[in-house]
Write an enzyme that holds these catalytic residues in place. Structure first.
Site, PDB file in Angstrom:
ATOM      1  N   SER A  66       3.731   2.175  -6.793  1.00 26.84           N
ATOM      2  CA  SER A  66       2.986   2.655  -7.963  1.00 26.84           C
ATOM      3  C   SER A  66       3.596   3.862  -8.654  1.00 26.84           C
ATOM      4  CB  SER A  66       1.543   2.984  -7.563  1.00 26.84           C
ATOM      5  OG  SER A  66       0.792   1.810  -7.398  1.00 26.84           O
ATOM      6  N   LYS A  69       4.298   3.696 -12.318  1.00 24.89           N
ATOM      7  CA  LYS A  69       3.358   4.053 -13.378  1.00 24.89           C
ATOM      8  C   LYS A  69       3.748   5.325 -14.121  1.00 24.89           C
ATOM      9  CE  LYS A  69      -0.653   1.788 -11.229  1.00 24.89           C
ATOM     10  NZ  LYS A  69      -0.266   1.475  -9.844  1.00 24.89           N
ATOM     11  N   SER A 126      -4.677   5.313  -9.635  1.00 28.90           N
ATOM     12  CA  SER A 126      -3.564   4.358  -9.580  1.00 28.90           C
ATOM     13  C   SER A 126      -4.021   2.926  -9.856  1.00 28.90           C
ATOM     14  CB  SER A 126      -2.867   4.431  -8.208  1.00 28.90           C
ATOM     15  OG  SER A 126      -1.602   3.808  -8.252  1.00 28.90           O
TER      16      SER A 126
END
Length: 393
Positions: A66, A69, A126
């Site tokens: 993640s 991102k 997230s």
């Protein structure tokens, strides 16, 4: 070669070696004795200068999970800056966005949320579903948004990066980046859009789901434990999958210095936190940053054969110098290097001279002095007019 010339040559080699060692990041072998980091790859960067302070295998590609991102958020804030997106714009969740697994905020198909709420969902909790919803809202589809992510990566000099999705959930071998490339995109995000840190430093928040089933609140908890455990930590993004293990791009501020610590493939979340904390401790103990926001007033420069007799000057950039050996900056001296005059034409933005910074006769660096305006070369009528004006005076 005479003995005198040989000694001079050796002295020059020695000086060059010393200067290189001051500028280069600490090697993996040197780091091992400085900090005890378990993760196989990491980078400690000072974002104002882009200096890599510590690193190990910074260019080895790995799955970022993640932490992907960070790039998604960077493109979102770019769209806001361009005026294509506003924080209070509404975003509709598609069936595809709702179907995302992994970390999510459980958006329903057809549910609307503001851009600002989606940003919170992405950076705090997230949310994979929120990331995909934003990608579709901006680019029409996730694949098109991912194309923009890869183009931005190239523009930032992220040479060992390729994205397949916008949230890092994929297990594809074609989705990869490096500790150094993560530091590059994190640096771009926090320098251009420092407001991201207002979101990434939030420990807990809530959003409201308004769906056919009614209205209900949903709690957001920050996935970055460093926010609570490390003094000065203000972000930025964690990531973990079975393939990527535990990653983080962390940002902390102390003593007027900001540092980015990137840790990849830590064996567990506790090690991820410990490793990032150790990198920060080393950086804050060793680093001093000198920034000159007000270098002084510049004189006008005489122009020969121009439509104007003088041109104004400005500084090309702000001077910043980073010390990584524990020394501090004091008794800084400056030397302005400019010609007495310049011949027309003069082009705005062109280099006119330099401002050089010294500490105890050691040069710290220099910044360009540039022309602040265009000055065309005077033609016959211009010179005639100037002569008439001088005669009248």
């Amino acid at each position: 070669m005479t003995k005198k010339r040989r000694n001079l040559f050796c002295a020059r080699i020695l000086c060059a070696s010393i200067l290189f060692s001051l500028a280069a990041p600490v090697s993996a072998e040197e780091t091992a004795s400085a900090v005890s980091v378990e993760a196989p790859e990491y980078v400690l960067m000072e974002p104002e200068t882009g200096t890599v302070i510590l690193e190990k295998d910074k260019d080895v590609p790995r799955s970022p999970a993640s932490v992907t991102k960070v790039m998604t958020l960077l493109l979102i804030f770019e769209e806001i800056e361009k005026g294509n997106l506003k924080l209070d714009d509404t975003v509709i969740t598609s069936a595809h966005a709702k179907s995302m697994g992994g970390s999510q905020v459980f958006l329903e198909e057809g549910e609307t949320q503001t851009v600002e709420t989606m940003i919170k969902c992405i950076v705090i909790a997230s949310g994979n579903d929120a990331s995909v919803a934003m990608a579709e809202h901006i680019a029409g589809s996730e694949p098109e948004f991912v194309n923009a992510m890869n183009k931005k990566a190239q523009a930032l000099g992220m040479k060992n990066t390729h994205f397949v999705d916008c949230c890092g959930l994929t297990d594809s071998d074609d989705h990869y980046t490096t500790a150094y490339d993560i530091a590059l995109m994190s640096r771009e995000l926090i320098r251009k859009y420092p407001e991201i840190l207002n979101y990434s430093s939030v420990w807990m928040d809530t959003i409201t789901h308004n769906t056919r089933q009614g209205s209900k609140e949903f709690g957001l908890s920050n996935t970055n434990r460093l926010i609570r455990t490390y003094e000065g930590c203000v972000g930025l993004k964690t990531g973990s999958t079975s393939k990527a293990k535990f990653c983080v791009s962390a940002v902390a501020k102390r003593k007027g210095i900001t540092l980015i610590a990137v840790v990849m493939a830590a064996p567990d979340s506790r090690t991820r936190v410990k490793d990032a904390s150790m990198l920060f401790d080393y950086g804050f103990a060793k680093c001093s940053l000198y920034t000159d926001e007000n270098p002084g007033k510049l004189p006008d420069l005489k122009v020969i054969k121009g439509i104007k007799e003088k041109t104004t000057l400005t500084f090309g950039k702000t001077f910043r110098c980073l010390s990584t050996d524990g020394t501090t900056f004091d008794k800084i001296k400056k030397k302005l290097i400019l010609p007495n005059e310049v011949k027309a034409p003069v082009k705005k933005g062109q280099k006119a001279g330099e401002l050089v910074y010294y500490q105890e006769n050691r040069e710290l660096g220099r910044i360009p002095v540039i022309y602040a305006e265009n000055v065309k070369k005077a033609g016959y009528l211009d010179r005639l007019k100037q002569t008439a004006e001088e005669f009248c005076l």
